[in-house]
Design a protein around this motif. Structure first.
Motif, PDB file in Angstrom:
ATOM      1  N   THR A   1       0.743  -1.149  -0.039  1.00 25.46           N
ATOM      2  CA  THR A   1       0.082   0.178   0.192  1.00 25.46           C
ATOM      3  C   THR A   1       0.910   1.224   0.142  1.00 25.46           C
ATOM      4  OG1 THR A   1      -0.134  -0.223   2.346  1.00 25.46           O
ATOM      5  CG2 THR A   1      -1.792  -1.096   1.300  1.00 25.46           C
TER       6      THR A   1
ATOM      7  N   ASP B   1      -0.493   5.445  -3.152  1.00 24.47           N
ATOM      8  CA  ASP B   1      -0.192   6.816  -2.622  1.00 24.47           C
ATOM      9  C   ASP B   1      -1.344   7.064  -1.925  1.00 24.47           C
ATOM     10  OD1 ASP B   1       0.933   8.839  -1.748  1.00 24.47           O
ATOM     11  OD2 ASP B   1       0.632  10.281  -3.302  1.00 24.47           O
ATOM     12  N   SER B   2      -1.240   7.352  -0.384  1.00 22.97           N
ATOM     13  CA  SER B   2      -2.368   7.677   0.236  1.00 22.97           C
ATOM     14  C   SER B   2      -2.109   8.292   1.786  1.00 22.97           C
ATOM     15  CB  SER B   2      -3.428   6.531   0.468  1.00 22.97           C
ATOM     16  OG  SER B   2      -2.786   5.598   1.277  1.00 22.97           O
ATOM     17  N   ASN B   3      -2.638   8.930   2.235  1.00 22.81           N
ATOM     18  CA  ASN B   3      -2.358   9.227   3.746  1.00 22.81           C
ATOM     19  C   ASN B   3      -2.418   8.016   4.575  1.00 22.81           C
ATOM     20  OD1 ASN B   3      -4.992   9.410   4.506  1.00 22.81           O
ATOM     21  ND2 ASN B   3      -5.308  11.417   4.479  1.00 22.81           N
TER      22      ASN B   3
ATOM     23  N   THR C   1      -4.757   7.119   6.794  1.00 24.57           N
ATOM     24  CA  THR C   1      -6.180   6.885   6.675  1.00 24.57           C
ATOM     25  C   THR C   1      -6.489   6.039   5.545  1.00 24.57           C
ATOM     26  OG1 THR C   1      -7.167   8.712   5.940  1.00 24.57           O
ATOM     27  CG2 THR C   1      -6.841   8.600   8.234  1.00 24.57           C
TER      28      THR C   1
ATOM     29  N   PHE D   1      -6.912   7.343   2.602  1.00 20.18           N
ATOM     30  CA  PHE D   1      -7.644   8.215   1.654  1.00 20.18           C
ATOM     31  C   PHE D   1      -6.870   9.595   1.492  1.00 20.18           C
ATOM     32  CE2 PHE D   1     -10.777   5.279   3.284  1.00 20.18           C
ATOM     33  CZ  PHE D   1     -11.092   4.952   2.106  1.00 20.18           C
ATOM     34  N   PRO D   2      -6.815  10.478   0.443  1.00 16.02           N
ATOM     35  CA  PRO D   2      -7.280  10.041  -0.774  1.00 16.02           C
ATOM     36  C   PRO D   2      -6.366   8.777  -1.569  1.00 16.02           C
ATOM     37  CG  PRO D   2      -6.372  11.954  -1.136  1.00 16.02           C
ATOM     38  CD  PRO D   2      -6.061  11.852   0.278  1.00 16.02           C
ATOM     39  N   TYR D   3      -6.632   7.751  -2.047  1.00 14.34           N
ATOM     40  CA  TYR D   3      -5.925   6.631  -2.581  1.00 14.34           C
ATOM     41  C   TYR D   3      -5.659   7.054  -4.109  1.00 14.34           C
ATOM     42  CZ  TYR D   3      -5.139   2.114  -4.943  1.00 14.34           C
ATOM     43  OH  TYR D   3      -4.585   1.046  -5.320  1.00 14.34           O
ATOM     44  N   LYS D   4      -4.454   6.648  -4.612  1.00 14.14           N
ATOM     45  CA  LYS D   4      -4.101   6.785  -5.775  1.00 14.14           C
ATOM     46  C   LYS D   4      -3.225   5.796  -6.080  1.00 14.14           C
ATOM     47  CE  LYS D   4      -1.372   9.610  -9.251  1.00 14.14           C
ATOM     48  NZ  LYS D   4      -0.512  10.577  -9.342  1.00 14.14           N
ATOM     49  N   SER D   5      -3.533   4.655  -7.123  1.00 12.90           N
ATOM     50  CA  SER D   5      -2.358   3.755  -7.573  1.00 12.90           C
ATOM     51  C   SER D   5      -1.540   4.222  -8.138  1.00 12.90           C
ATOM     52  CB  SER D   5      -3.242   2.738  -8.306  1.00 12.90           C
ATOM     53  OG  SER D   5      -2.419   1.680  -8.607  1.00 12.90           O
TER      54      SER D   5
END
Length: 159
Positions: A54, A59-61, A63, A65-69
């Motif tokens: 992950t 890429d995400s914080n 939590t 979110f926001p999620y980016k592959s």
């Protein structure tokens, strides 16, 4: 609740074929954290590096979110595994897959010559371990990770 990562870590660390220092675990946040903790409890430091799918493939914080592959194809996933020097891949086939997980799983299925199946573990989850074939690995791995809180990337030094 037994997730099964204890058995995976114990088994992998007792195998001489798992001498490569970089592993990646692809699961949900709970599964990745469980595997990392199990490996850390079983070996003396410095030992293996365990990368979270992950964090390397997406890429995400903190939590989620926001999620980016960061990978959008099976080749993207494969190139990232090679670039980071992953020698052992642990895949939780039970976790609800995000895009990066789907690309990684498809890479394992589409390129069997690149992944030597090691073992399947069944507890609460279905977990499979693979060794990347030695002819596929090259050079010294370079690890790079985005750290949103710092506002910059962290990377290992070039050899």
């Amino acid at each position: 609740l037994r997730l099964g990562f204890s058995e995976v870590a114990q088994s992998l660390l007792s195998e001489p074929q798992v001498s490569r220092p970089v592993m990646m675990v692809a699961s949900d946040a709970v599964g990745e954290g469980a595997f990392i903790a199990e490996v850390a409890m079983r070996e003396n430091r410095p030992g293996h590096y365990v990368l979270r799918g992950t964090k390397v493939l997406a890429d995400s914080n903190w939590t989620g979110f926001p999620y980016k592959s960061l990978v959008h194809s099976t080749e993207d996933a494969w190139r990232t595994l090679k670039a980071t020097g992953v020698g052992i891949l642990v895949v939780d086939w039970t976790a609800d897959p995000l895009l990066h997980d789907r690309m990684l799983r498809r890479a394992v299925l589409e390129y069997p010559e690149r992944f030597d199946f090691l073992k399947e573990y069944r507890a609460h989850r279905l977990i499979k371990a693979y060794r990347l074939t030695t002819d596929q690995l090259q050079g010294v791995p370079r690890l790079k990770m985005r750290v949103p809180g710092l506002g910059r990337d962290l990377a290992t030094a070039s050899p």
